[in-house]
Design a protein around this motif. Structure first.
Motif, PDB file in Angstrom:
ATOM      1  N   SER A 173      14.135 -23.660  54.307  1.00  0.00           N
ATOM      2  CA  SER A 173      15.074 -23.182  53.131  1.00  0.00           C
ATOM      3  C   SER A 173      15.873 -24.561  53.176  1.00  0.00           C
ATOM      4  O   SER A 173      16.480 -24.754  51.626  1.00  0.00           O
ATOM      5  CB  SER A 173      15.432 -22.079  53.186  1.00  0.00           C
TER       6      SER A 173
ATOM      7  N   VAL B 104      18.841 -22.170  65.540  1.00  0.00           N
ATOM      8  CA  VAL B 104      18.965 -20.401  65.039  1.00  0.00           C
ATOM      9  C   VAL B 104      19.026 -19.171  65.896  1.00  0.00           C
ATOM     10  O   VAL B 104      17.466 -19.224  65.876  1.00  0.00           O
ATOM     11  CB  VAL B 104      18.391 -20.347  63.399  1.00  0.00           C
TER      12      VAL B 104
ATOM     13  N   VAL C 242      24.587 -16.099  57.077  1.00  0.00           N
ATOM     14  CA  VAL C 242      24.597 -16.592  58.140  1.00  0.00           C
ATOM     15  C   VAL C 242      26.047 -17.099  58.504  1.00  0.00           C
ATOM     16  O   VAL C 242      27.608 -17.329  58.112  1.00  0.00           O
ATOM     17  CB  VAL C 242      23.753 -18.210  57.228  1.00  0.00           C
TER      18      VAL C 242
ATOM     19  N   ASP D 286      27.311 -20.306  52.744  1.00  0.00           N
ATOM     20  CA  ASP D 286      26.324 -19.532  52.945  1.00  0.00           C
ATOM     21  C   ASP D 286      27.169 -18.229  53.646  1.00  0.00           C
ATOM     22  O   ASP D 286      26.960 -18.202  54.919  1.00  0.00           O
ATOM     23  CB  ASP D 286      24.674 -20.233  53.826  1.00  0.00           C
TER      24      ASP D 286
ATOM     25  N   GLU E 191      14.704 -20.339  65.658  1.00  0.00           N
ATOM     26  CA  GLU E 191      14.061 -21.291  65.173  1.00  0.00           C
ATOM     27  C   GLU E 191      15.556 -22.751  65.785  1.00  0.00           C
ATOM     28  O   GLU E 191      16.135 -22.525  66.034  1.00  0.00           O
ATOM     29  CB  GLU E 191      14.362 -21.935  64.313  1.00  0.00           C
TER      30      GLU E 191
ATOM     31  N   TYR F 210      13.827 -20.998  58.281  1.00  0.00           N
ATOM     32  CA  TYR F 210      15.399 -21.238  57.574  1.00  0.00           C
ATOM     33  C   TYR F 210      15.353 -22.508  57.459  1.00  0.00           C
ATOM     34  O   TYR F 210      15.833 -22.988  56.765  1.00  0.00           O
ATOM     35  CB  TYR F 210      16.462 -21.087  58.696  1.00  0.00           C
TER      36      TYR F 210
END
Length: 283
Positions: free
Chosen positions: A271, A193, A226, A223, A243, A268
């Motif tokens: 989530s 990420v 992103v 999503d 990440e 993230y």
């Protein structure tokens, strides 16, 4: 108790011998399954990956190897181990039995065996303040190709890499392909990420065709906040990431907290775990 070709036996009477081709030549495939209260997580994906892998290895797939037949055998094994109403880790192994040298004999048939053990995490979670330290494993490299993506019994690199990780006080190692690109961890796929973008190495680079990888990619494309891409990850990018996390069906999502001198967050990843568990409730 283990299931050997549909017959429930004790481990000592499992009928697996030193002449088994899976033992002698690694001529075998396996699927690691998570089962909770008799529900096999993502069973359809596991099944079709197994069938595809058997075709790549030119195994003669028995006519009775339907999704329904193998599911019933898995549940029978769980019941024999008093795990049908619990959380369990199951290994489904297929091999070409016995006979022949490198070339299987004309009489070899595909066999299967199933083993189950308790697993005490029914749903996916990420522990707060858990440390997970990784480094690169550079003693050997993966040559990309159809065989590199199979979940076969030939796991020498993963065994040696796991010993290396233990000897160096690491929780895991990241594997490189022959182009020196990072493709996966020893026990799962890798996601990176950075600035609202999420990357995972493409299958063509030699990584495992992970079942959890597929589930997360399906979640991520929904999503709108992103950008998701299957693209190469260089070792240099690891230290620039916000990440890093590893995925597999047993653990779900495992955030990496440290790679060399770089530390990472897990917001993230946290989530995503919620979305993953929500998806499971719909299965």
């Amino acid at each position: 108790m283990v299931n050997f070709n549909g017959s429930i036996r004790t481990e000592s009477d499992s009928k697996l011998t030193v002449n088994n081709r899976g033992y002698k030549y690694g001529d075998a495939l396996f699927e690691t399954l998570k089962v909770v209260n008799g529900k096999i997580f993502f069973w359809e994906d596991h099944y079709f990956r197994l069938m595809s892998s058997m075709r790549i290895l030119r195994m003669d797939i028995p006519m009775n190897f339907t999704m329904e037949f193998l599911e019933a055998e898995i549940l029978k094994t769980l019941e024999a181990n008093d795990l049908l109403h619990a959380s369990a880790r199951v290994r489904l192994n297929v091999d070409r039995g016995e006979g022949g040298k490198y070339l299987p004999s004309d009489t070899t048939d595909v066999h299967f065996n199933i083993a189950a053990e308790p697993h005490h995490e029914p749903f996916y979670s990420i522990a707060d303040n858990a440390n997970y330290v990784v480094d690169l494993y550079k003693d050997y490299f993966v040559a990309p190709g159809l065989l590199s993506g199979l979940k076969s019994n030939n796991k020498a690199m993963h065994v040696i890499g796991s010993i290396y990780a233990k000897d160096n006080d690491l929780d895991n190692c990241l594997i490189l392909n022959t182009d020196k690109q990072v493709i996966e961890a020893l026990n799962g796929n890798l996601f990176l990420v950075k600035d609202g973008k999420i990357k995972t190495p493409p299958l063509e680079e030699g990584c495992l065709k992970g079942v959890m990888r597929k589930q997360l990619l399906e979640l991520l494309v929904k999503d709108v906040n992103v950008i998701v891409e299957e693209a190469s990850i260089s070792p240099f990018e690891l230290q620039k990431a916000d990440e890093l996390f590893i995925t597999n069906v047993i653990k779900g999502i495992v955030p990496i907290t440290k790679y060399r001198k770089k530390t990472y967050g897990s917001a993230y990843a946290q989530s995503l775990v919620g979305k993953l568990n929500a998806k499971l409730r719909l299965l």
